[in-house]
Design a protein around this motif. Structure first.
Motif, mmCIF file in Angstrom:
data_model
loop_
_atom_site.group_PDB
_atom_site.id
_atom_site.type_symbol
_atom_site.label_atom_id
_atom_site.label_comp_id
_atom_site.label_asym_id
_atom_site.label_seq_id
_atom_site.Cartn_x
_atom_site.Cartn_y
_atom_site.Cartn_z
ATOM 1 N N ASN A 72 0.818 -1.207 0.000
ATOM 2 C CA ASN A 72 0.000 0.000 0.000
ATOM 3 C C ASN A 72 0.857 1.263 0.000
ATOM 4 O OD1 ASN A 72 -2.213 1.626 0.115
ATOM 5 N ND2 ASN A 72 -2.764 1.140 2.224
ATOM 6 N N GLN A 73 1.909 1.240 0.816
ATOM 7 C CA GLN A 73 2.705 2.457 0.965
ATOM 8 C C GLN A 73 3.787 2.622 -0.094
ATOM 9 O OE1 GLN A 73 3.910 1.954 5.024
ATOM 10 N NE2 GLN A 73 1.750 2.063 5.633
ATOM 11 N N SER A 74 4.351 1.513 -0.528
ATOM 12 C CA SER A 74 5.494 1.636 -1.442
ATOM 13 C C SER A 74 5.148 1.441 -2.906
ATOM 14 C CB SER A 74 6.578 0.625 -1.075
ATOM 15 O OG SER A 74 6.854 0.704 0.291
ATOM 16 N N THR A 75 3.925 1.067 -3.206
ATOM 17 C CA THR A 75 3.573 0.911 -4.613
ATOM 18 C C THR A 75 2.292 1.669 -4.923
ATOM 19 O OG1 THR A 75 2.118 -1.039 -4.492
ATOM 20 C CG2 THR A 75 4.485 -1.458 -4.485
ATOM 21 N N LYS A 76 2.111 1.959 -6.186
ATOM 22 C CA LYS A 76 0.854 2.570 -6.622
ATOM 23 C C LYS A 76 0.006 1.497 -7.302
ATOM 24 C CE LYS A 76 2.167 7.372 -7.374
ATOM 25 N NZ LYS A 76 3.332 7.261 -6.496
ATOM 26 N N PRO A 77 -1.288 1.693 -7.326
ATOM 27 C CA PRO A 77 -2.111 0.703 -8.030
ATOM 28 C C PRO A 77 -1.847 0.765 -9.531
ATOM 29 C CG PRO A 77 -3.459 2.498 -7.161
ATOM 30 C CD PRO A 77 -2.080 2.753 -6.693
ATOM 31 N N PHE A 78 -2.116 -0.345 -10.203
ATOM 32 C CA PHE A 78 -1.976 -0.371 -11.655
ATOM 33 C C PHE A 78 -3.045 0.511 -12.274
ATOM 34 C CE2 PHE A 78 1.170 -3.519 -11.641
ATOM 35 C CZ PHE A 78 0.804 -4.569 -10.812
ATOM 36 N N LYS A 79 -2.689 1.202 -13.346
ATOM 37 C CA LYS A 79 -3.715 1.973 -14.046
ATOM 38 C C LYS A 79 -4.669 0.980 -14.707
ATOM 39 C CE LYS A 79 -1.194 6.187 -15.238
ATOM 40 N NZ LYS A 79 0.240 5.880 -15.476
ATOM 41 N N PRO A 80 -5.961 1.222 -14.642
ATOM 42 C CA PRO A 80 -6.860 0.263 -15.310
ATOM 43 C C PRO A 80 -6.576 0.284 -16.801
ATOM 44 C CG PRO A 80 -8.080 2.188 -14.542
ATOM 45 C CD PRO A 80 -6.677 2.366 -14.065
ATOM 46 N N GLY A 81 -6.237 -0.854 -17.326
ATOM 47 C CA GLY A 81 -5.887 -0.909 -18.742
ATOM 48 C C GLY A 81 -7.126 -1.131 -19.577
ATOM 49 N N ARG A 82 -6.931 -1.484 -20.829
ATOM 50 C CA ARG A 82 -8.086 -1.664 -21.713
ATOM 51 C C ARG A 82 -8.924 -2.854 -21.298
ATOM 52 N NH1 ARG A 82 -3.998 -2.494 -25.129
ATOM 53 N NH2 ARG A 82 -3.345 -4.644 -25.273
ATOM 54 N N TYR A 83 -8.370 -3.757 -20.496
ATOM 55 C CA TYR A 83 -9.170 -4.891 -20.058
ATOM 56 C C TYR A 83 -10.232 -4.468 -19.051
ATOM 57 C CZ TYR A 83 -5.584 -8.091 -21.918
ATOM 58 O OH TYR A 83 -4.716 -8.808 -22.692
ATOM 59 N N ALA A 84 -9.990 -3.329 -18.378
ATOM 60 C CA ALA A 84 -10.920 -2.941 -17.321
ATOM 61 C C ALA A 84 -11.658 -1.657 -17.664
ATOM 62 C CB ALA A 84 -10.165 -2.755 -16.012
ATOM 63 N N ALA A 85 -11.554 -1.238 -18.916
ATOM 64 C CA ALA A 85 -12.287 -0.027 -19.311
ATOM 65 C C ALA A 85 -13.763 -0.287 -19.125
ATOM 66 C CB ALA A 85 -11.998 0.294 -20.772
ATOM 67 N N GLY A 86 -14.531 0.732 -18.840
ATOM 68 C CA GLY A 86 -15.964 0.535 -18.718
ATOM 69 C C GLY A 86 -16.417 0.403 -17.290
ATOM 70 N N LEU A 87 -15.480 0.322 -16.346
ATOM 71 C CA LEU A 87 -15.893 0.352 -14.951
ATOM 72 C C LEU A 87 -16.473 1.725 -14.667
ATOM 73 C CD1 LEU A 87 -13.188 -1.169 -12.619
ATOM 74 C CD2 LEU A 87 -15.515 -1.936 -12.963
ATOM 75 N N LYS A 88 -17.574 1.745 -13.942
ATOM 76 C CA LYS A 88 -18.219 3.038 -13.682
ATOM 77 C C LYS A 88 -17.275 3.984 -12.953
ATOM 78 C CE LYS A 88 -22.120 2.031 -15.572
ATOM 79 N NZ LYS A 88 -21.402 1.206 -16.580
ATOM 80 N N ARG A 89 -16.590 3.477 -11.948
ATOM 81 C CA ARG A 89 -15.555 4.282 -11.317
ATOM 82 C C ARG A 89 -14.313 3.415 -11.166
ATOM 83 N NH1 ARG A 89 -17.256 5.002 -5.291
ATOM 84 N NH2 ARG A 89 -15.031 5.337 -5.427
ATOM 85 N N LEU A 226 5.566 -2.100 -14.034
ATOM 86 C CA LEU A 226 6.632 -1.761 -13.083
ATOM 87 C C LEU A 226 6.763 -0.248 -12.951
ATOM 88 C CD1 LEU A 226 9.317 -4.387 -14.069
ATOM 89 C CD2 LEU A 226 8.245 -4.159 -11.827
ATOM 90 N N ARG A 227 6.684 0.443 -14.073
ATOM 91 C CA ARG A 227 6.863 1.889 -14.000
ATOM 92 C C ARG A 227 5.721 2.545 -13.262
ATOM 93 N NH1 ARG A 227 6.962 3.212 -19.639
ATOM 94 N NH2 ARG A 227 7.847 5.260 -19.312
ATOM 95 N N GLU A 228 4.498 2.070 -13.534
ATOM 96 C CA GLU A 228 3.344 2.645 -12.838
ATOM 97 C C GLU A 228 3.382 2.331 -11.352
ATOM 98 O OE1 GLU A 228 -0.060 0.840 -14.675
ATOM 99 O OE2 GLU A 228 0.399 1.736 -16.621
ATOM 100 N N ALA A 229 3.608 1.054 -11.043
ATOM 101 C CA ALA A 229 3.473 0.635 -9.641
ATOM 102 C C ALA A 229 4.628 1.152 -8.782
ATOM 103 C CB ALA A 229 3.392 -0.875 -9.560
ATOM 104 N N LEU A 230 5.815 1.203 -9.344
ATOM 105 C CA LEU A 230 6.976 1.562 -8.532
ATOM 106 C C LEU A 230 7.516 2.944 -8.852
ATOM 107 C CD1 LEU A 230 8.724 -1.918 -8.671
ATOM 108 C CD2 LEU A 230 7.542 -0.916 -6.721
ATOM 109 N N GLY A 231 6.885 3.655 -9.799
ATOM 110 C CA GLY A 231 7.322 5.012 -10.109
ATOM 111 C C GLY A 231 8.722 5.082 -10.691
ATOM 112 N N LEU A 232 9.115 4.008 -11.390
ATOM 113 C CA LEU A 232 10.475 3.979 -11.942
ATOM 114 C C LEU A 232 10.464 4.401 -13.400
ATOM 115 C CD1 LEU A 232 11.542 0.517 -10.520
ATOM 116 C CD2 LEU A 232 12.337 2.743 -9.711
ATOM 117 N N GLN A 233 11.535 5.077 -13.825
ATOM 118 C CA GLN A 233 11.684 5.427 -15.221
ATOM 119 C C GLN A 233 12.530 4.428 -15.966
ATOM 120 O OE1 GLN A 233 10.229 7.712 -17.121
ATOM 121 N NE2 GLN A 233 9.015 7.998 -15.271
#
Lengths: 808, 286, 157
Positions: A72-89, A226-233
């Protein structure tokens, strides 16, 4: 020019694999590397109250532990990709469970220790407190308001509902002579690749650079994840030999890559994790169980005016792959038929089971199942032969390229021809007579004939057709590259843009490059592993979705042509000859007929890399070419507009399948007597390679239809965590599949090639269902649900009214 | 895998004293094919594993026309399958051992380990019952014989007492020339049977003189179907009689619902497969 | 407590100190460093770990390394001589009897053992003998063809 394309060129991958020199991720060792184990939930549904790693950390061999708090503290959630598009929120999905677990085996933490034994022991010492919640395993139960919700933010377990229609569907049903209905079911299964997930992560803190070695099929998912979750370039993804993918190693693996990377960051050491078989069976990902309510608007002459279906998808305990089985139906929505109106409605329901992933075919086997079961029903309803009903509706070869009502463009195909050839090869009429004779003796023999398109080449914008909420394309079409280099010594090196898991990429690309460059495959070597730093890759870099034939072959083809131009230009300069008159054969560029005016690849290499004064002024030094391929016939409808028409995929292989089976009424056992496929994979680059894909995908589809599959208890406990419990078939049970090729080359691809990877997995479950129903015709049995285990067939054949309620 | 200490006694008496010394903390391993899996899954967590691989003559197979077959508990399934004496005199055993798992397992797994595990899903037990086999159970101060049918007590529980080892299997000279073995495995041949049937039969002039029928995978132990046997014994063989035997056999089993099938289905399979087994056994009489 | 074991692997004697709990498959892969033997299920069902132990085909994941003390093991790496493929290995390459290659070492070892003991097997015998080696990729057709081809006219593999 085509000396190698189309030939049985010797396997380049073979020698290393038969001598045990394949290099898989688990074969790599890094200095100081730690071994990791994943902490998993024993509950199907529970709140996580507390996680205490203190006792585990007390062991000096244990170097790092991560808990839900760390995630929770050291990673960010994955951005919803095209597989999860359409979720109301949007709903946050982290690499591991943070406050709640939603399936048995869901990861919530991990341990890294100096050896595997210490890691195992440490895992037992992590103290976790759960508050169990009542699990839901059945789709119909899950949508009831009385069921506990998996995601409170959703308010319901019906996580998504959407629909799409093409053509005048209401008009079709109004003008129909009759409506044929059926309810159908496909269960949870997967291709269970033999190599489990393996991840090695190594973090260089001073440089902020992360390198991972991973068993993955789609580098983009790992790289971006990896880049999204760990903020790495600075992330480098290396994919060595992979022991089977089939869609299992695309999506959920990103969770484990992030967790192992986090362990590496925390411990300051490289960390390796090797998945256990039972972990994979319970949490590695399953193909979706789908229930269909289908109806066809039919004219009495057998014409299908419209098809309408509702689909209920049991997507398991995650929202990240909510709609893939539904959206993928756009790829073969019309199957091989010209039906002018189709309406689809989908419901994605979350349950406390393993999340679903894009296993071989993803949703397309379901679509073909709907079509081919309905065609059999229509035939029964009209008292027509199942062959004639299909023939009535097949798209004709003269109509190719054919635009389907949803916007697909079928490049080429002779579906009536495939069917005729199939019937001729099995001597259909004689077979029917034999069946009649044997029935009189009491033998239950069945013949199932089905047809199916097998789409290929991904369009990254496809999902916009289903999700009006998507304003920007997540990507569109496909892009992938290849680099080809003529080395200093005259040999050729290929760098492909995609990883592979055993589809002979090295061999087939060498064949293509050899023919274009005028050399031989043994002079060509392919660089493995895939390396995101070095490989020329784009969004279509994926060993999945039948991408290879289009993007990788296209890229190699383009790169080889580019290189050939350079080779010829340099040679013409050195030989003082006209470029147009030069030929290349066996790596020698020459003026035909001249004994002296020739130069070898090795000589060219020595010039291009060493001898500046011999290189023409207007030419770049070196002999290397990179080419990024996009499909040149992607318009129209590459990005869907308000009319929702879309090129879901770009090329269309097809197959006609015949399953001939016998049912033993007393035990329910089904024996496959013969299984024949007449296939169109376009121009076949290597027949052994393509046949291998067809044999393998057919064998799996047959096994799926006849009983392999995942089973859960009503409490959400997975009951099939070993290969034998799951029902995997060996050589002794797998029928010998026969394949005949009857190609219609694509006018749109570089060499006329079409896909072969997902192939026969799409129609084969329908073929078996059709054959079993045909065998049980004297008993008046209808087959609607898979799998057809011996017990299921026994019950149907003996009309036993009790049914064991199983949850899949 | 759990941590443990590994000891390899050189003789049987050394093995007995180690067993006494370590009691419940110890498990014996011969081939190891079952034990390793149970240890991996933490179903069994011995602190000490006693390997029987070095004990001399523990795996010998001998045949004598008077005494019959003597199989050391350490004999591998594969050795029994390939033994010329077994092939010639006990075709039922040859056929059964040919079907245990597949060659890799048969090369490692021992008959002793198989029987001592008490797993009602395994194959050899039913065939041994059909051949009236007995087991020698030995400890440091005593030796006794138990029939195979009395050896299985419950799931994974046998008649072995603490400190005892199964050392030998004795099969009397063959009594009944008709035989059959059916292992119904609709999925993988590697798998345990959904239902397993072993039968031996002696007939004369169209009647059954004597019969043995045993079934595996259909109860908490491997079962001898005595009532079904009684249906056949001394009677004229007919289709009706075989069908009845199958139906009676189905009442003597108590199968479990599992991945391989529901209890109902397995009971029905027993009816069908016992009848088929009897047909095959009768065919072999001629 | 570690035990010292002496195991001959592909003709070379190794003396190593190992924990009793180390499986033979992991011993071969990690202690000896021969990674050709693969682990697919670790409970003896898939056959990817098949090796010869004292010339008998076994599943190395169902064997502790300590049980192999004093024994001789042949792994996939021991079949080819100086890069020259054995008959069965060559047949696998020629017939494309592999795709991802993960089951291949075990499949080749099983085929090698089969042909050594039954030089002329029928298709049914081949399929039964290989029944302990699972493959997810090939559908087994080309594997069976390779074994048949290797059996044809070969004196020994």
């Amino acid at each position: 020019m085509s000396e190698f394309i189309g030939s049985r060129t010797r396997s380049k991958e073979g020698p290393r694999h038969v001598t045990g020199r394949g290099l898989y991720t688990d074969d790599f060792i890094l200095p100081g590397m730690l071994q990791a184990m994943i902490l998993r939930s024993p509950h199907a549904h529970a709140k996580i109250l507390s996680v205490d790693p203190a006792q585990a950390l007390a062991n000096p061999n244990v170097i790092a532990v991560i808990t839900p708090d760390d995630i929770n503290q050291s990673t960010k959630p994955f951005k919803p990709g095209r597989y999860a598009a359409g979720l109301k929120r949007p709903i946050d999905e982290y690499a591991g469970a943070v406050d709640k677990v939603r399936y048995v085996g869901e990861p919530l933490g991990a341990v890294a220790a100096r050896d595997r034994g210490s890691a195992e022991d440490a895992l037992e010492l992590i103290s976790v407190e759960y508050e169990p919640i009542r699990p839901v395993v059945d789709v119909r139960e899950a949508i009831k308001p009385s069921s506990a919700t998996l995601f409170e933010e959703l308010g319901s377990n019906l996580a998504w509902h959407g629909s799409l229609q093409y053509g005048d569907i209401d008009g079709a049903f109004k003008s129909a002579d009759r409506v044929v209905k059926e309810n159908l079911k496909i269960h949870r299964y997967s291709s269970t690749p033999l190599e489990p997930f393996v991840v090695i992560a190594s973090y260089d803190a001073a440089s902020k650079r992360l390198t991972v070695w991973v068993t993955a099929q789609v580098p983009e998912v790992i790289y971006d994840g990896l880049r999204e979750a760990l903020g790495l370039q600075d992330v480098r993804v290396i994919i060595p030999d992979v022991g089977g993918g089939f869609g299992q190693k695309i999506h959920l693996i990103r969770k484990y890559v992030v967790m192992v990377a986090l362990l590496s960051m925390k411990s300051g050491r490289p960390v390796k994790w090797v998945e256990d078989r039972s972990e994979h069976m319970m949490a590695g990902g399953h193909a979706c169980a789908q229930e269909f309510e289908a109806e066809a608007a039919v004219k009495n002459d057998g014409t299908v005016l419209g098809l309408r279906f509702k689909e209920y998808d049991d997507v398991g305990g995650s929202i990240s792959t909510l709609t893939i089985h539904f959206t993928n139906k756009l790829n073969n929505l019309s199957n091989t038929y010209r039906t002018p109106s189709i309406a689809m409605e989908g419901y994605a329901v979350v349950t406390n089971k393993c999340p679903v992933i894009p296993n071989r075919g993803i949703g397309k086997p379901g679509m073909c199942y709907i079509w081919e079961r309905m065609m059999d029903r229509v035939a029964q309803d009209l008292n027509m032969s199942p062959i004639d009903v299909r023939r009535k509706n097949l798209i004709q070869p003269s109509e190719m390229p054919y635009r389907t009502i949803s916007g697909n463009v079928y490049d080429s195909g002779d579906y009536p021809g495939l069917l005729s050839t199939l019937l001729e090869k099995i001597d259909y009429d004689k077979l029917r007579e034999e069946q009649k004779r044997e029935r009189e003796k009491g033998r239950l023999i069945g013949i199932g004939i089905v047809v199916g398109v097998e789409p290929g080449g991904r369009n990254a914008a496809r999902d916009m057709a289903i999700f009006p909420e998507m304003k920007e394309p997540p990507g569109s079409g496909g892009v992938n590259g290849a680099t080809i280099k003529l080395e200093k010594n005259g040999t050729i090196a290929l760098h492909l843009g995609s990883p592979n898991c055993g589809q002979a990429h090295e061999t087939t690309t060498a064949q293509v490059a050899a023919d274009i460059l005028g050399t031989t495959p043994d002079q060509i070597s392919t660089s493995i592993p895939f390396d995101s730093d070095l490989s020329p890759w784009g969004v279509a870099a994926a060993n999945s979705g039948n991408n290879f034939h289009l993007y990788d072959i296209g890229a190699i083809h383009g790169a080889a042509k580019k290189l050939r131009e350079k080779v010829v230009k340099l040679a013409s300069h050195l030989l003082n000859a006209d470029a147009a008159e030069l030929t290349i054969e066996n790596g020698v560029v020459q003026v035909p007929g001249s004994a002296t005016k020739k130069v070898t690849f090795a000589e060219l290499g020595r010039v291009a890399y060493n001898n500046q004064h011999l290189i023409p002024d207007d030419m770049e030094a070196g002999l290397q070419a990179t080419y990024y391929y996009t499909f040149p016939h992607a318009k129209p409808n590459i990005v869907p507009g308000p009319d929702r028409l879309v090129r879901a995929q770009f090329t269309f292989s097809a197959g006609a399948h015949a399953a001939i089976i016998e049912v033993d009424k007393a035990t329910g056992k089904v024996e496959v007597l013969r299984y024949l496929i007449v296939g169109d994979n376009g121009t076949v680059i290597n027949p052994d390679v393509v046949n291998g894909q067809v044999y393998g995908s057919a064998a799996h589809g047959i096994a799926v239809a006849l009983g392999e599959g995942f089973i859960y208890s009503p409490e959400g406990q997975p009951l099939t965590v070993t290969y034998l419990d799951y029902g995997k078939c060996s050589t002794a049970e797998t029928p010998k599949v026969e394949v005949i090729h009857r190609p219609s080359p694509s006018p749109f691809t570089s060499l006329g090639q079409k896909a072969a990877g997902e192939g026969a997995a799409i129609p084969s479950p329908a073929a078996i269902a059709s054959a079993v129903e045909d065998a049980l015709t004297p008993l008046g049995v209808k087959i609607t649900d898979l799998p057809l285990t011996p017990e299921v067939v026994w019950r149907l054949a003996n009309h036993n009214p009790d049914s064991v309620r199983r949850s899949y | 895998m759990i941590r443990f200490d590994y000891l390899e006694p050189a003789t049987l008496s050394e093995a007995f004293s180690l067993l006494e010394q370590h009691g419940d903390n110890a498990r014996v391993i011969a081939g190891g094919t079952s034990l390793i899996i149970w240890m991996r899954q933490r179903l069994l967590m011995p602190k000490v594993v006693i390997g029987l691989g070095r004990i001399p003559e523990f795996d010998t197979i001998t045949f004598d026309r008077q005494e019959g077959l003597r199989i050391g508990a350490g004999a591998r399934h594969r050795d029994i399958e390939l033994s010329p004496a077994v092939k010639q005199h006990y075709p039922l055993l040859h056929e059964t051992f040919r079907k245990v798992a597949q060659p890799r397992i048969r090369n490692m797994g021992t008959i002793g380990g198989n029987l001592a595990g008490g797993d009602p899903l395994t194959d050899p037990g039913a065939s041994l019952i059909a051949l009236d086999a007995g087991l020698t159970l030995a400890s440091s101060n005593a030796t006794r014989t138990v029939s195979v049918e009395d050896f299985f007590v419950d799931y994974y529980q046998t008649a072995l007492e603490p400190g005892e080892l199964l050392t030998e299997i004795r099969v009397p000279p063959p009594q009944r020339p008709g035989w059959s073995h059916i292992k119904f495995t609709p999925r993988s041949i590697e798998d345990f049977a959904t239902v397993g049937v072993a039968m031996t039969l002696r007939g004369k002039a169209g009647s059954c003189e004597d019969v043995r029928l045993a079934l595996n995978s259909v109860a908490s132990t491997i079962v001898r179907a005595k009532r079904a046997e009684a249906v056949l014994r001394g009677q004229r063989l007919s289709d009706d009689l075989l069908r009845k035997a199958g139906e009676i056999a189905a009442t003597e089993v108590d199968p479990m619902d599992d991945n391989r099938g529901s209890a109902d289905y397995k009971r029905d399979l027993v009816k069908v497969l016992v009848r088929r087994a009897a047909e095959q056994a009768i065919q072999r009489l001629s | 407590m570690k035990k010292t074991i002496r195991v001959t692997v592909n003709g070379r004697l190794y003396e190593e100190d190992v924990e009793p709990r180390i499986l033979l498959s992991h011993f071969l892969r990690e202690t000896i460093g021969l990674t050709g033997t693969h682990v697919g299920c670790v409970v003896g069902e898939c056959g990817a770990c098949s090796v010869l132990l004292d010339d008998k085909l076994i599943k190395s994941c169902l064997h502790f390394a300590v049980q192999a003390d004093g024994c001789s093991v042949t792994t996939i790496e021991g079949l080819a001589k100086d890069g020259q493929l054995s008959v069965i290995q060559e047949a696998f390459v020629k017939h494309y009897a592999l795709q991802c290659g993960y089951c291949t070492p075990g499949m080749v070892m099983a085929s090698h053992a089969l042909l050594r003991d039954h030089p002329q097997p029928t298709e049914d015998e081949i399929r039964k003998a290989l029944g302990g080696n699972l493959c997810m990729c090939t559908g087994y057709v080309q594997i069976v063809e390779a074994v048949k081809d290797a059996a044809k006219g070969s004196t020994h593999v």
